[in-house]
Motif scaffolding. Structure first.
Motif, PDB file in Angstrom:
ATOM      1  N   ASP A  92     -14.295   8.173  -7.611  1.00  0.00           N
ATOM      2  CA  ASP A  92     -14.835   9.396  -7.010  1.00  0.00           C
ATOM      3  C   ASP A  92     -14.312   9.619  -5.598  1.00  0.00           C
ATOM      4  N   SER A  93     -13.939   8.543  -4.901  1.00  0.00           N
ATOM      5  CA  SER A  93     -13.571   8.691  -3.495  1.00  0.00           C
ATOM      6  C   SER A  93     -12.293   7.960  -3.084  1.00  0.00           C
ATOM      7  N   THR A  94     -11.638   7.284  -4.021  1.00  0.00           N
ATOM      8  CA  THR A  94     -10.415   6.557  -3.673  1.00  0.00           C
ATOM      9  C   THR A  94      -9.309   6.813  -4.690  1.00  0.00           C
ATOM     10  N   LEU A  95      -8.094   6.704  -4.211  1.00  0.00           N
ATOM     11  CA  LEU A  95      -6.906   6.805  -5.060  1.00  0.00           C
ATOM     12  C   LEU A  95      -5.978   5.661  -4.666  1.00  0.00           C
ATOM     13  N   THR A  96      -5.607   4.854  -5.640  1.00  0.00           N
ATOM     14  CA  THR A  96      -4.672   3.758  -5.412  1.00  0.00           C
ATOM     15  C   THR A  96      -3.464   3.977  -6.302  1.00  0.00           C
ATOM     16  N   GLU A  97      -2.287   4.003  -5.683  1.00  0.00           N
ATOM     17  CA  GLU A  97      -1.035   4.123  -6.428  1.00  0.00           C
ATOM     18  C   GLU A  97      -0.209   2.871  -6.177  1.00  0.00           C
ATOM     19  N   LYS A  98       0.321   2.310  -7.245  1.00  0.00           N
ATOM     20  CA  LYS A  98       1.200   1.144  -7.148  1.00  0.00           C
ATOM     21  C   LYS A  98       2.507   1.512  -7.833  1.00  0.00           C
ATOM     22  N   LEU A  99       3.548   1.664  -7.041  1.00  0.00           N
ATOM     23  CA  LEU A  99       4.829   2.095  -7.587  1.00  0.00           C
ATOM     24  C   LEU A  99       5.598   0.914  -8.163  1.00  0.00           C
ATOM     25  N   GLU A 100       6.266   1.173  -9.274  1.00  0.00           N
ATOM     26  CA  GLU A 100       7.111   0.183  -9.932  1.00  0.00           C
ATOM     27  C   GLU A 100       8.585   0.510  -9.737  1.00  0.00           C
ATOM     28  N   TYR A 101       8.857   1.782  -9.553  1.00  0.00           N
ATOM     29  CA  TYR A 101      10.220   2.283  -9.484  1.00  0.00           C
ATOM     30  C   TYR A 101      10.235   3.417  -8.488  1.00  0.00           C
ATOM     31  N   MET A 102      11.262   3.453  -7.635  1.00  0.00           N
ATOM     32  CA  MET A 102      11.315   4.503  -6.626  1.00  0.00           C
ATOM     33  C   MET A 102      12.733   4.686  -6.126  1.00  0.00           C
ATOM     34  N   SER A 103      12.949   5.782  -5.413  1.00  0.00           N
ATOM     35  CA  SER A 103      14.256   6.051  -4.824  1.00  0.00           C
ATOM     36  C   SER A 103      14.537   5.046  -3.706  1.00  0.00           C
ATOM     37  N   ALA A 104      15.802   4.889  -3.374  1.00  0.00           N
ATOM     38  CA  ALA A 104      16.195   3.964  -2.310  1.00  0.00           C
ATOM     39  C   ALA A 104      15.555   4.359  -0.984  1.00  0.00           C
ATOM     40  N   SER A 105      15.451   5.652  -0.707  1.00  0.00           N
ATOM     41  CA  SER A 105      14.834   6.103   0.544  1.00  0.00           C
ATOM     42  C   SER A 105      13.358   5.714   0.593  1.00  0.00           C
ATOM     43  N   MET A 106      12.667   5.785  -0.534  1.00  0.00           N
ATOM     44  CA  MET A 106      11.262   5.398  -0.577  1.00  0.00           C
ATOM     45  C   MET A 106      11.121   3.889  -0.427  1.00  0.00           C
ATOM     46  N   ARG A 107      12.010   3.147  -1.039  1.00  0.00           N
ATOM     47  CA  ARG A 107      11.947   1.683  -0.963  1.00  0.00           C
ATOM     48  C   ARG A 107      12.076   1.209   0.486  1.00  0.00           C
ATOM     49  N   LYS A 108      12.823   1.939   1.308  1.00  0.00           N
ATOM     50  CA  LYS A 108      13.014   1.551   2.710  1.00  0.00           C
ATOM     51  C   LYS A 108      11.718   1.625   3.509  1.00  0.00           C
ATOM     52  N   GLN A 117      -3.345   2.744  -0.826  1.00  0.00           N
ATOM     53  CA  GLN A 117      -4.754   3.031  -1.046  1.00  0.00           C
ATOM     54  C   GLN A 117      -5.137   4.181  -0.129  1.00  0.00           C
ATOM     55  N   MET A 118      -5.717   5.202  -0.724  1.00  0.00           N
ATOM     56  CA  MET A 118      -6.028   6.420   0.014  1.00  0.00           C
ATOM     57  C   MET A 118      -7.445   6.879  -0.288  1.00  0.00           C
ATOM     58  N   GLU A 119      -8.002   7.616   0.636  1.00  0.00           N
ATOM     59  CA  GLU A 119      -9.258   8.307   0.385  1.00  0.00           C
ATOM     60  C   GLU A 119      -8.928   9.506  -0.499  1.00  0.00           C
ATOM     61  N   LEU A 120      -9.786   9.802  -1.455  1.00  0.00           N
ATOM     62  CA  LEU A 120      -9.568  10.921  -2.372  1.00  0.00           C
ATOM     63  C   LEU A 120     -10.688  11.929  -2.208  1.00  0.00           C
ATOM     64  N   VAL A 121     -10.312  13.179  -1.970  1.00  0.00           N
ATOM     65  CA  VAL A 121     -11.268  14.288  -1.977  1.00  0.00           C
ATOM     66  C   VAL A 121     -10.794  15.216  -3.089  1.00  0.00           C
ATOM     67  N   PHE A 122     -11.588  15.279  -4.159  1.00  0.00           N
ATOM     68  CA  PHE A 122     -11.202  15.992  -5.376  1.00  0.00           C
ATOM     69  C   PHE A 122     -12.140  17.172  -5.590  1.00  0.00           C
ATOM     70  N   ASP A 123     -11.548  18.327  -5.913  1.00  0.00           N
ATOM     71  CA  ASP A 123     -12.353  19.526  -6.135  1.00  0.00           C
ATOM     72  C   ASP A 123     -11.724  20.371  -7.245  1.00  0.00           C
ATOM     73  N   GLY A 124     -11.763  19.885  -8.474  1.00  0.00           N
ATOM     74  CA  GLY A 124     -11.303  20.645  -9.637  1.00  0.00           C
ATOM     75  C   GLY A 124      -9.837  20.981  -9.646  1.00  0.00           C
ATOM     76  N   LYS A 126      -7.938  21.377  -6.916  1.00  0.00           N
ATOM     77  CA  LYS A 126      -7.250  20.934  -5.706  1.00  0.00           C
ATOM     78  C   LYS A 126      -7.743  19.536  -5.346  1.00  0.00           C
ATOM     79  N   TYR A 127      -6.901  18.800  -4.652  1.00  0.00           N
ATOM     80  CA  TYR A 127      -7.319  17.497  -4.159  1.00  0.00           C
ATOM     81  C   TYR A 127      -6.509  17.143  -2.921  1.00  0.00           C
ATOM     82  N   SER A 128      -7.070  16.230  -2.127  1.00  0.00           N
ATOM     83  CA  SER A 128      -6.381  15.696  -0.956  1.00  0.00           C
ATOM     84  C   SER A 128      -6.349  14.185  -1.070  1.00  0.00           C
ATOM     85  N   GLN A 129      -5.202  13.613  -0.778  1.00  0.00           N
ATOM     86  CA  GLN A 129      -5.092  12.162  -0.653  1.00  0.00           C
ATOM     87  C   GLN A 129      -4.931  11.891   0.838  1.00  0.00           C
TER      88      GLN A 129
END
Length: 148
Positions: A92-108, A117-124, A126-129
């Protein structure tokens, strides 16, 4: 034979028309779906929030399905690729993403365990991380709208 072909043709039209006119209802109570970034929030620590819209031509899309997340970013003035794929868990209030694969720029810039781990505000539709510091203070957020 003509009657049989006519009947088959009529059935195909009815089935096709039914599928086009009655899509499955979308569940707006879940993060599952496709989202587009619309703006960013910056928090100054004094309850002041500055909202910045995404710049013209900038596109960031995220897709959440069956516990998996995939995202891509396009910046017309930048030739660097940004994308990632992995798993996610939302409460209800958190979002956790664990990446397995990503671009080289993201890996840096990724942390050692490639988990965010992010706070999640969800409203149908729309949402904010929201990214926070070690003490739980809000730093900035990405704000999305549902596109599918």
């Amino acid at each position: 034979m003509k009657k049989l072909l006519g009947l088959v043709f009529l059935m195909l039209i009815l089935v096709a028309g039914t599928e086009l006119s009655s899509p499955e209802p979308q569940n707006n109570n879940t993060l599952e779906g496709t989202w587009e970034l619309v703006s960013f929030n910056n928090y100054d620590g004094n309850n002041e929030v500055t909202t910045l819209p995404a710049t013209e031509g900038y596109r960031q899309i995220k897709m959440y399905y069956n516990g998996k997340v995939m995202w891509t970013r396009y910046v017309p003035t930048d030739s660097i690729e940004w994308f990632g794929y992995g798993s996610y868990i939302a409460t209800d209030s958190t979002l956790t993403e664990k990446l397995e694969y990503m671009s080289a720029s993201m890996r840096k810039i990724a942390n050692e365990n490639m988990e965010w781990q992010m706070e999640l505000v969800f409203d149908g539709d729309k949402y904010s991380q929201i990214f926070t510091d070690e003490e739980g203070n809000r730093i900035n957020s990405e704000n999305y709208k549902r596109i599918d």
